[in-house]
Write an enzyme that holds these catalytic residues in place. Structure first.
Site, PDB file in Angstrom:
ATOM      1  N   HIS A  89       6.701  -5.744  11.447  1.00 38.72           N
ATOM      2  CA  HIS A  89       6.003  -4.457  11.474  1.00 38.72           C
ATOM      3  C   HIS A  89       5.631  -4.057  12.910  1.00 38.72           C
ATOM      4  CE1 HIS A  89       2.883  -1.415  10.379  1.00 38.72           C
ATOM      5  NE2 HIS A  89       3.668  -1.245   9.337  1.00 38.72           N
ATOM      6  N   HIS A 136       0.841  -1.190   0.000  1.00 37.79           N
ATOM      7  CA  HIS A 136       0.000   0.000   0.000  1.00 37.79           C
ATOM      8  C   HIS A 136       0.877   1.240   0.000  1.00 37.79           C
ATOM      9  CE1 HIS A 136       0.947  -0.648   4.203  1.00 37.79           C
ATOM     10  NE2 HIS A 136       0.423   0.502   4.565  1.00 37.79           N
ATOM     11  N   HIS A 141      -7.098  -2.438   5.588  1.00 39.78           N
ATOM     12  CA  HIS A 141      -6.277  -1.430   6.250  1.00 39.78           C
ATOM     13  C   HIS A 141      -7.002  -0.077   6.179  1.00 39.78           C
ATOM     14  CE1 HIS A 141      -2.710   0.247   7.940  1.00 39.78           C
ATOM     15  NE2 HIS A 141      -2.222   0.776   6.849  1.00 39.78           N
ATOM     16  N   ASP A 143       5.991   4.546   4.725  1.00 40.73           N
ATOM     17  CA  ASP A 143       6.932   3.607   5.340  1.00 40.73           C
ATOM     18  C   ASP A 143       6.978   2.263   4.615  1.00 40.73           C
ATOM     19  OD1 ASP A 143       4.279   3.318   6.400  1.00 40.73           O
ATOM     20  OD2 ASP A 143       5.064   1.989   7.947  1.00 40.73           O
ATOM     21  N   HIS A 144       6.133   2.112   3.581  1.00 44.54           N
ATOM     22  CA  HIS A 144       6.158   0.872   2.797  1.00 44.54           C
ATOM     23  C   HIS A 144       6.707   1.073   1.385  1.00 44.54           C
ATOM     24  CE1 HIS A 144       3.877  -1.845   5.550  1.00 44.54           C
ATOM     25  NE2 HIS A 144       3.656  -0.666   6.098  1.00 44.54           N
ATOM     26  N   ASP A 183      -0.175  -4.038   5.482  1.00 43.77           N
ATOM     27  CA  ASP A 183      -0.758  -3.820   6.806  1.00 43.77           C
ATOM     28  C   ASP A 183      -2.239  -4.195   6.761  1.00 43.77           C
ATOM     29  OD1 ASP A 183       1.699  -2.697   7.269  1.00 43.77           O
ATOM     30  OD2 ASP A 183       0.974  -0.686   7.621  1.00 43.77           O
ATOM     31  N   HIS A 190       1.429   3.817   1.852  1.00 47.67           N
ATOM     32  CA  HIS A 190       1.910   4.587   3.003  1.00 47.67           C
ATOM     33  C   HIS A 190       3.425   4.662   2.892  1.00 47.67           C
ATOM     34  CE1 HIS A 190      -1.855   4.114   5.764  1.00 47.67           C
ATOM     35  NE2 HIS A 190      -1.843   5.287   5.157  1.00 47.67           N
TER      36      HIS A 190
END
Lengths: 311, 311
Positions: free
Chosen positions: A278, A64, A149, A68-69, A220, A66
């Protein structure tokens, strides 16, 4: 001999990096090539640390959008460009990735001079709670399914194709097959004709086909039916466990799972092993997450950056 | 006592990171706050390593929109959001930064819930070869000038404002000033009235005003008049030195400088010291760059990640 797949966590922290845990990324290395799941900031440095060769990276799967990914994507793609990559790279990611890459390209931030095949997956494209194949090679397939998520997120599952049975050298010799190219031909499942005109069928010299291994990557997500579908009978389920049960409500609110919930998914899906990752930065020591999960599903481990797990 | 400024290189590699050198970023820390120049991928982790407090970061200055100089921005901005930053942050960067941030915001990649003041500098906005003030606090100003790179790039210069002269405690006592708040008032340059009605002027108790220090940040660029203008009499010139003279043509072609060229700029600008950075990954040992520069300008050092230089 059939070599094990190596699962190499490159980042196991949620949200932001710490000195011990980088943000989300995970490599699955097979003989010949490897795949990258998520690409948080700093992943290219973790790839160097892990001793992985970027020129053998076949495909990247983003769960996804976000940061941090996938904030490490632009750097990794450009570095491979600077390193004169020529081989095609496949990038599979949720809707929005094209707009992101187009903006980077327009601003000349991205340096990609090799074939980059982007497969953007739209919100309603994949059926819920079912596996849809999104990538295939001669040796394995990768399937995907939407998770649950805060934003549109995809889980992935890699299934190796069945491998040919063991080759019975004794039996081949008895049948008069000369050592050499005919051996290889039989091993690859094709029949051969001998000098005397007789035909040897692969079934005569090969043992039973061996099932491939499977690895599932679920982050996530809140616990959901899709996670269970993705994890069904998997040899290794990699599942996020951002919190302990104490923070059940935060997990629910932010679209994450607790360690107990991840373990419950593993148990109900009858996965063979569970690798938690995570982790919220509130856990400098992840033992509480491990213990909570092991109470439900004993075959649980916590991921550590750069510590390999064989499958 | 006036504290030294601390210059902390956070990344000194050009193009891509190595295990010893991250990509471009540099902190200038003063009492109370600090500034960040460039923000390559992984800078937020280097900030942790350097022991810098992100909540005291006052402003970020980006030289140009090549990924290795700002791919760490999205992560750093979002991490400060997750850490509940409240204080305003100023971001100064070349044209394109708004489009970039807008795309990230639209895709919900960015998590910024504090005041972010973006100053986007257009190509023709700053006069060539002159200092234009782009940021000011009570204690210092930062000026900018376009450099000569493949794409629009900005050099920066920080000038501390003159500091009050040393406070003569003996003299103040002789004049009958009681120890306490009136001392502070005089130190800050304001006159005071004593109980007997007499006035003491700061000039009676303060030594001569002391000039502030100056730091210049020139990367990425070919040697140019603007670099010299930015570096004029600077206490520390931080200048890129991507190559040795052996690769003069590459430097010219890609819009970079050789170590010799950087040293020549330092000498001609009469900078006091030179700190080389932004080294090509072809130099695992940067001694050749150092020696080449020192032959021209003896007060040269090569930057190392996380090794502070006081100014």
């Amino acid at each position: 001999m059939v070599k094990a797949m190596r699962v190499i966590p490159l980042g196991t922290s949620s949200g932001k990096p710490t000195l011990r845990r980088n943000v989300s990324a995970l490599a699955v290395a097979r003989e010949g090539d490897w795949l990258l799941f998520d690409c948080g900031e700093g992943t290219q440095t973790q790839i160097i640390r892990a001793g992985l060769n970027p020129s053998r990276l076949a495909a990247i799967f983003i769960t996804h959008l976000h940061g941090d990914h996938f904030n490490g994507l632009a750097g990794l793609l450009s570095t491979m460009g600077m390193d004169r990559r020529e081989r095609q790279l496949t990038l599979i990611a949720p809707i929005g990735i094209r707009e992101y890459l187009d903006t980077l390209a327009r601003l000349k931030i991205l340096f990609v001079n090799y074939p980059l095949q982007v497969r953007e997956i739209d919100k309603d494209e994949l059926p819920p709670n079912a596996l849809t194949q999104v990538y295939e090679t001669a040796e394995y397939v990768v399937s995907s399914c939407p998770l649950d998520h805060r934003i549109f997120a995809l889980g992935y599952r890699l299934d190796e194709k069945p491998k040919p049975g063991r080759f019975n050298v004794e039996r081949a010799r008895e049948l008069g097959v000369p050592v050499g190219p005919l051996f290889s031909r039989l091993q690859s499942g094709k029949e051969v004709q001998l000098d005397d005109g007789s035909i040897v069928h692969p079934a005569e010299v090969l043992g039973a086909e061996r099932p491939g291994k499977s690895v599932t990557y679920c982050l996530d997500t809140r616990p959901c039916a899709a996670s269970k579908t993705l994890a069904r009978d998997a040899d290794l389920l990699i599942h996020e466990a951002t919190y302990t049960e104490e923070f059940f409500e935060e997990a629910q609110h932010y679209g994450h799972s607790t360690a107990m919930q991840a373990a419950t998914i593993a148990r109900e899906a009858q996965a063979k092993r569970l690798l938690l990752t995570h982790f919220s930065t509130r856990y400098p020591d992840v033992t509480p997450l491990l213990e909570e999960a092991q109470a439900i599903f004993s075959e649980t481990r916590t991921a550590q950056d750069l510590i390999e797990v064989n499958v």
